[in-house]
Scaffold this motif. Structure first.
Motif, PDB file in Angstrom:
ATOM      1  N   LEU A  51       0.821  -1.200   0.000  1.00 49.89           N
ATOM      2  CA  LEU A  51       0.000   0.000   0.000  1.00 49.89           C
ATOM      3  C   LEU A  51       0.863   1.262   0.000  1.00 49.89           C
ATOM      4  O   LEU A  51       0.611   2.194  -0.746  1.00 49.89           O
ATOM      5  N   SER A  52       1.903   1.267   0.817  1.00 50.99           N
ATOM      6  CA  SER A  52       2.742   2.464   0.910  1.00 50.99           C
ATOM      7  C   SER A  52       3.392   2.791  -0.436  1.00 50.99           C
ATOM      8  O   SER A  52       3.569   3.947  -0.782  1.00 50.99           O
ATOM      9  N   LEU A  56      13.592   8.104   4.750  1.00 48.65           N
ATOM     10  CA  LEU A  56      14.345   6.856   4.910  1.00 48.65           C
ATOM     11  C   LEU A  56      13.409   5.659   4.946  1.00 48.65           C
ATOM     12  O   LEU A  56      13.571   4.720   4.169  1.00 48.65           O
ATOM     13  N   ASN A  57      12.437   5.706   5.836  1.00 54.53           N
ATOM     14  CA  ASN A  57      11.567   4.544   6.053  1.00 54.53           C
ATOM     15  C   ASN A  57      10.615   4.280   4.886  1.00 54.53           C
ATOM     16  O   ASN A  57      10.433   3.139   4.487  1.00 54.53           O
ATOM     17  N   LEU A 108      10.308   6.206   1.584  1.00 52.14           N
ATOM     18  CA  LEU A 108      10.774   6.373   0.205  1.00 52.14           C
ATOM     19  C   LEU A 108      12.011   5.534  -0.111  1.00 52.14           C
ATOM     20  O   LEU A 108      12.142   4.986  -1.191  1.00 52.14           O
ATOM     21  N   MET A 109      12.937   5.458   0.846  1.00 51.23           N
ATOM     22  CA  MET A 109      14.175   4.710   0.612  1.00 51.23           C
ATOM     23  C   MET A 109      14.071   3.288   1.150  1.00 51.23           C
ATOM     24  O   MET A 109      14.934   2.464   0.900  1.00 51.23           O
ATOM     25  N   ASN A 110      13.029   3.050   1.924  1.00 52.69           N
ATOM     26  CA  ASN A 110      12.765   1.721   2.472  1.00 52.69           C
ATOM     27  C   ASN A 110      13.948   1.161   3.268  1.00 52.69           C
ATOM     28  O   ASN A 110      14.361   0.020   3.090  1.00 52.69           O
ATOM     29  N   VAL A 111      14.512   2.014   4.121  1.00 50.95           N
ATOM     30  CA  VAL A 111      15.660   1.596   4.930  1.00 50.95           C
ATOM     31  C   VAL A 111      15.593   2.298   6.286  1.00 50.95           C
ATOM     32  O   VAL A 111      15.148   3.441   6.373  1.00 50.95           O
ATOM     33  N   LYS A 112      15.994   1.608   7.321  1.00 51.18           N
ATOM     34  CA  LYS A 112      16.068   2.217   8.649  1.00 51.18           C
ATOM     35  C   LYS A 112      17.376   3.006   8.734  1.00 51.18           C
ATOM     36  O   LYS A 112      18.378   2.619   8.142  1.00 51.18           O
ATOM     37  N   PHE A 113      17.344   4.090   9.497  1.00 53.96           N
ATOM     38  CA  PHE A 113      18.542   4.926   9.626  1.00 53.96           C
ATOM     39  C   PHE A 113      19.752   4.112  10.077  1.00 53.96           C
ATOM     40  O   PHE A 113      20.829   4.201   9.494  1.00 53.96           O
ATOM     41  N   THR A 114      19.564   3.285  11.101  1.00 47.14           N
ATOM     42  CA  THR A 114      20.699   2.524  11.639  1.00 47.14           C
ATOM     43  C   THR A 114      21.260   1.551  10.591  1.00 47.14           C
ATOM     44  O   THR A 114      22.466   1.364  10.510  1.00 47.14           O
ATOM     45  N   SER A 115      20.383   0.963   9.790  1.00 46.90           N
ATOM     46  CA  SER A 115      20.842   0.046   8.735  1.00 46.90           C
ATOM     47  C   SER A 115      21.635   0.796   7.668  1.00 46.90           C
ATOM     48  O   SER A 115      22.683   0.333   7.231  1.00 46.90           O
TER      49      SER A 115
END
Length: 129
Positions: free
Chosen positions: A3-4, A56-57, A59-66
């Motif tokens: 959905l996102s 990050l979460n 649009l880029m589909n990544v966690k900051f720490t990762s």
């Protein structure tokens, strides 16, 4: 499709911020500082932290720490590729790449590349022969 993904289009005004985030990370390499946080990233870009978090979460589909870990491991690999291991210990490479402890570096390297930093180096040297 999730959905996102459907809801986020290229018209999303935050796509511009994604470019700014990437450009900043590449140019300034702030992740080399062991204390680097998402708050510092937001402050450097002069945007609210929740905007950075959304980019990050969602649009880029990544966690900051990762993302921070991936960038640090890429940097460490670059150091290893350029022969820095001749001058620096693995701990030194880890520290220079922004890891605060030896175990953080070793664990992150192994989980990102599938091998330890020493194995990575051996593998590189094998390929040169």
């Amino acid at each position: 499709k999730e959905l996102s993904e459907v809801l986020v289009s290229q018209d999303d005004p935050f796509f511009e911020l994604v470019d700014k985030i990437n450009a900043y990370l590449i140019k300034e390499e702030p992740y080399l500082n062991p204390e680097f946080t998402i708050n510092e990233l937001a402050a450097s870009l002069r945007v609210p932290v929740h905007h950075v978090s959304y980019c990050l979460n969602t649009l880029m589909n990544v966690k900051f720490t990762s993302l921070r870990t991936q960038l640090r491991i890429q940097y460490a690999a670059k150091l290893l590729d350029s022969g820095q291991a001749d001058e620096l210990s693995m701990d030194g490479i880890g520290k220079k790449s922004g890891f605060s402890t030896r175990s953080n570096f070793y664990n992150a390297f192994k989980s990102e590349t599938g091998m330890t930093s020493s194995e990575y180096l051996e593998h590189k040297n094998e390929l040169k022969k």
